[in-house]
Each structure stands twice: as structure tokens, then as C-alpha cells.
Scaffold this motif. Sequence first.
Motif, PDB file in Angstrom:
ATOM      1  N   ALA A 258       0.169  21.276 -40.096  1.00  0.00           N
ATOM      2  CA  ALA A 258      -0.104  22.037 -41.318  1.00  0.00           C
ATOM      3  C   ALA A 258       0.770  23.275 -41.383  1.00  0.00           C
ATOM      4  N   ARG A 259       0.951  23.962 -40.210  1.00  0.00           N
ATOM      5  CA  ARG A 259       1.789  25.145 -40.202  1.00  0.00           C
ATOM      6  C   ARG A 259       3.225  24.796 -40.544  1.00  0.00           C
ATOM      7  N   ALA A 260       3.716  23.680 -39.994  1.00  0.00           N
ATOM      8  CA  ALA A 260       5.091  23.267 -40.255  1.00  0.00           C
ATOM      9  C   ALA A 260       5.294  22.957 -41.731  1.00  0.00           C
ATOM     10  N   GLN A 261       4.288  22.306 -42.354  1.00  0.00           N
ATOM     11  CA  GLN A 261       4.407  21.959 -43.760  1.00  0.00           C
ATOM     12  C   GLN A 261       4.272  23.196 -44.643  1.00  0.00           C
ATOM     13  N   ALA A 262       3.517  24.195 -44.192  1.00  0.00           N
ATOM     14  CA  ALA A 262       3.275  25.377 -45.009  1.00  0.00           C
ATOM     15  C   ALA A 262       4.443  26.351 -44.974  1.00  0.00           C
ATOM     16  N   TRP A 263       5.190  26.347 -43.886  1.00  0.00           N
ATOM     17  CA  TRP A 263       6.294  27.297 -43.768  1.00  0.00           C
ATOM     18  C   TRP A 263       7.544  26.757 -44.439  1.00  0.00           C
ATOM     19  N   PRO A 264       8.253  27.591 -45.229  1.00  0.00           N
ATOM     20  CA  PRO A 264       7.916  28.962 -45.583  1.00  0.00           C
ATOM     21  C   PRO A 264       7.092  29.030 -46.874  1.00  0.00           C
ATOM     22  N   ALA A 265       6.083  29.855 -46.861  1.00  0.00           N
ATOM     23  CA  ALA A 265       5.228  30.033 -48.029  1.00  0.00           C
ATOM     24  C   ALA A 265       5.588  31.284 -48.815  1.00  0.00           C
ATOM     25  N   ARG A 266       6.532  32.059 -48.297  1.00  0.00           N
ATOM     26  CA  ARG A 266       6.976  33.294 -48.954  1.00  0.00           C
ATOM     27  C   ARG A 266       8.412  33.582 -48.521  1.00  0.00           C
ATOM     28  N   PRO A 267       9.066  34.588 -49.115  1.00  0.00           N
ATOM     29  CA  PRO A 267      10.459  34.877 -48.766  1.00  0.00           C
ATOM     30  C   PRO A 267      10.664  35.181 -47.282  1.00  0.00           C
ATOM     31  N   VAL A 268      11.839  34.810 -46.792  1.00  0.00           N
ATOM     32  CA  VAL A 268      12.220  35.031 -45.393  1.00  0.00           C
ATOM     33  C   VAL A 268      13.262  36.144 -45.343  1.00  0.00           C
ATOM     34  N   ARG A 269      13.065  37.110 -44.434  1.00  0.00           N
ATOM     35  CA  ARG A 269      14.020  38.201 -44.245  1.00  0.00           C
ATOM     36  C   ARG A 269      15.099  37.785 -43.261  1.00  0.00           C
TER      37      ARG A 269
ATOM     38  N   PRO B 162       7.312  26.847 -32.501  1.00  0.00           N
ATOM     39  CA  PRO B 162       8.397  25.879 -32.292  1.00  0.00           C
ATOM     40  C   PRO B 162       8.648  24.978 -33.486  1.00  0.00           C
ATOM     41  N   GLU B 163       7.586  24.680 -34.260  1.00  0.00           N
ATOM     42  CA  GLU B 163       7.800  23.820 -35.427  1.00  0.00           C
ATOM     43  C   GLU B 163       8.599  24.535 -36.509  1.00  0.00           C
ATOM     44  N   VAL B 164       8.467  25.870 -36.571  1.00  0.00           N
ATOM     45  CA  VAL B 164       9.263  26.652 -37.520  1.00  0.00           C
ATOM     46  C   VAL B 164      10.718  26.664 -37.073  1.00  0.00           C
ATOM     47  N   ILE B 165      10.948  26.856 -35.777  1.00  0.00           N
ATOM     48  CA  ILE B 165      12.304  26.819 -35.228  1.00  0.00           C
ATOM     49  C   ILE B 165      12.946  25.467 -35.530  1.00  0.00           C
ATOM     50  N   ALA B 166      12.194  24.392 -35.331  1.00  0.00           N
ATOM     51  CA  ALA B 166      12.718  23.046 -35.571  1.00  0.00           C
ATOM     52  C   ALA B 166      13.067  22.842 -37.045  1.00  0.00           C
ATOM     53  N   THR B 167      12.207  23.329 -37.941  1.00  0.00           N
ATOM     54  CA  THR B 167      12.466  23.197 -39.373  1.00  0.00           C
ATOM     55  C   THR B 167      13.717  23.966 -39.770  1.00  0.00           C
TER      56      THR B 167
END
Length: 325
Positions: free
Chosen positions: A25-36, A264-269
Motif C-alpha cells: 500500500a505504501r509503495a502504491q501510495a507514494w508519491p501522494a504529494r510533491p517531492v523536494r 525500500p519500496e520507495v527507493i525501488a520505485t
Amino acid sequence: MNVSRRRALHLAAGAAALPALSTSARAQAWPARPVRLIIGYTPGGSADLTARLMGQWLSERLGQPFVIENRPGGGTNIATEAALHAPPDGYTLLLAAPANAVNATLYEKLNFNFLAEAEPVAGLIRFPNVVVVNPSVPVKTIPELIAYAKANPGKLNMASSGNGSTIHMSGELFKMLTGIDMVHVPYRGGAPALTDLISGQVQVMFDNIPTCAEHVKSGKLRGLAVTSTTRSEVLPDLPTVADFLPGYEASAWYGFVAPKNTPPEVIATLNKATNAALAEPVAKKRFTELGAILLPGSPADFGKLLAEETEKWGKVVKFSGARVD
């Protein structure tokens, strides 16, 4: 099996699956807002251009803006500290550069440990510097430059964009491997250094290829060689320094890192999206025009590069005795 026991086993199985479901769920939700995306350089240079191009391409792929935040100062240390000490939630990234590898040794005290606190995400590009001289210098090749410098110790002034910059370190590595004596003249940025090189106030520079290629083509500067291990498509007639000085290699590079413990799932994405962007023909064409070589690969690949560059430039910093202003 009675109903209550069956229900208990069902609930236990469901609970065991929660971590996997949560991760997904976290992997699918990210990114939910702007990334700096923080960079330690002023607008307009190669780092800024790289960040903005990649930010645009990642925005298109991931559906959220990648906001570029220029935080120059402290030799990129201000930007690095801000990025590495941000919450490790995937919403703050740093454009890592050779300064991060050099600064680990150049500065006696930092408020962070780059290798320990940075989570490698992906490599982006690598591009060489060019050994250029003012046309008044009577040399046309690397062997002639070495011979002239040895015959005239301390006569050649070597310009750079500042102490510890890739331009400076490229020259110091050259001095370390050849034993020649050139006087380092640090400037506050590459532009004024290049201006004085063209006017003849200084004689030698190991400049970034995107900023000096046109001056070489026009004849305002004489190019001797590129600092990578292969020739550059931008200046294909120039040999490499390594053709005459085996073991020499120096180049600028950029990549993404995140604060340690970013999921880690964010890094992978991010890694997957970055590699996909680099594979696009428009990206290949744009970066080739800048004289860059693409650095696709895994987070581990980029982490290996960071470790190797930190060790390499640490030795050069110690040899040169370089200090910050």
C-alpha cells in the motif's frame, strides 16, 4: 474444528499478511504529494540543468511535481545536511555530486557522515573534464604539457572553480601522477576562472566539458585531452589523458540519494522510474549533447560508485593539502 477456532486462525492469517499489504500500500501510495529535490548549486549550471530535466521526467512518470530547491553554500554541505536530516519518507531527495565525495576528507568536521547517512537511489550521468590551455602556452599534447611544466616548475597557473571542486581535484590528480608543479589559483566559480583563462591571466584548467567545449571549437582555448577513459562525442578529436598517463580518470557525476531508512519500496520505485527516464531517446539525446555518459543501474551500483569516489578523492585531497577557504 469449531467456529471460534476457525475464526481465530483466520484472524491470525490475516494479521500475518498485514506487513506485506502495508508495504504494498505504501509503495502504491507514494508519491501522494510533491517531492523536494535539493541541490547544492546555484541555478544555471550543469547540476541545476540535470536536476530540472530529471525532475520533469520523473513528474511525468510518477504523477507528482518534483520541486527543485537550490541551496548553494558551504561547498554543497548546506544542501547535503538539509537533505540527509529530512524525514526519511521519500519526499526529500539530494542530487549527489563529486563534492560529496571530496568533502568527506576536505572538511575536518561536518554535521553529517555522507556515506553512512545517505541512501543511494540511482546514478544519472557522468561527464569528463577537458584539459585546456590558453593558446599562448606552447604545448599541444599531454606529453608536451608534462615536459613544459617539468622544465618550468611553478610557471603555469592552474585555474579552478574553487578549492575541492572537481576541476581542482582533476588537476591535483594530474599533478600527483606526473610529479609536475603547477600553481593552483582558485576562483569563486567556474565562469570567472574560464574568463581569466581565455584572457591569459591563468594558463591551464581542467574545465567541465559543457562549459568549455564551444571555446575549444572556436579556438579561444586549446584542448589537449579529456579526463575520462573514453573519448567524448562532443570533442571526438581529443584523446584521453589516460592514453598518455595510464590510470588517470576524473569526471563529474550526478545521482540521487535519500535520507537513510527511506522505505525500500520507495527507493525501488524511484530507481525504476529514473532508469526508465534515462532510457528515453529524448534523455539520451539531451545528455549526449552535454557530453555526458548515462549511469543507469541499481541503488547498489550507485552506492559502490559513491564509496569508490570517496576513497579516491580522499587520497588526492591529502596529497594536495587542499583546504577550504
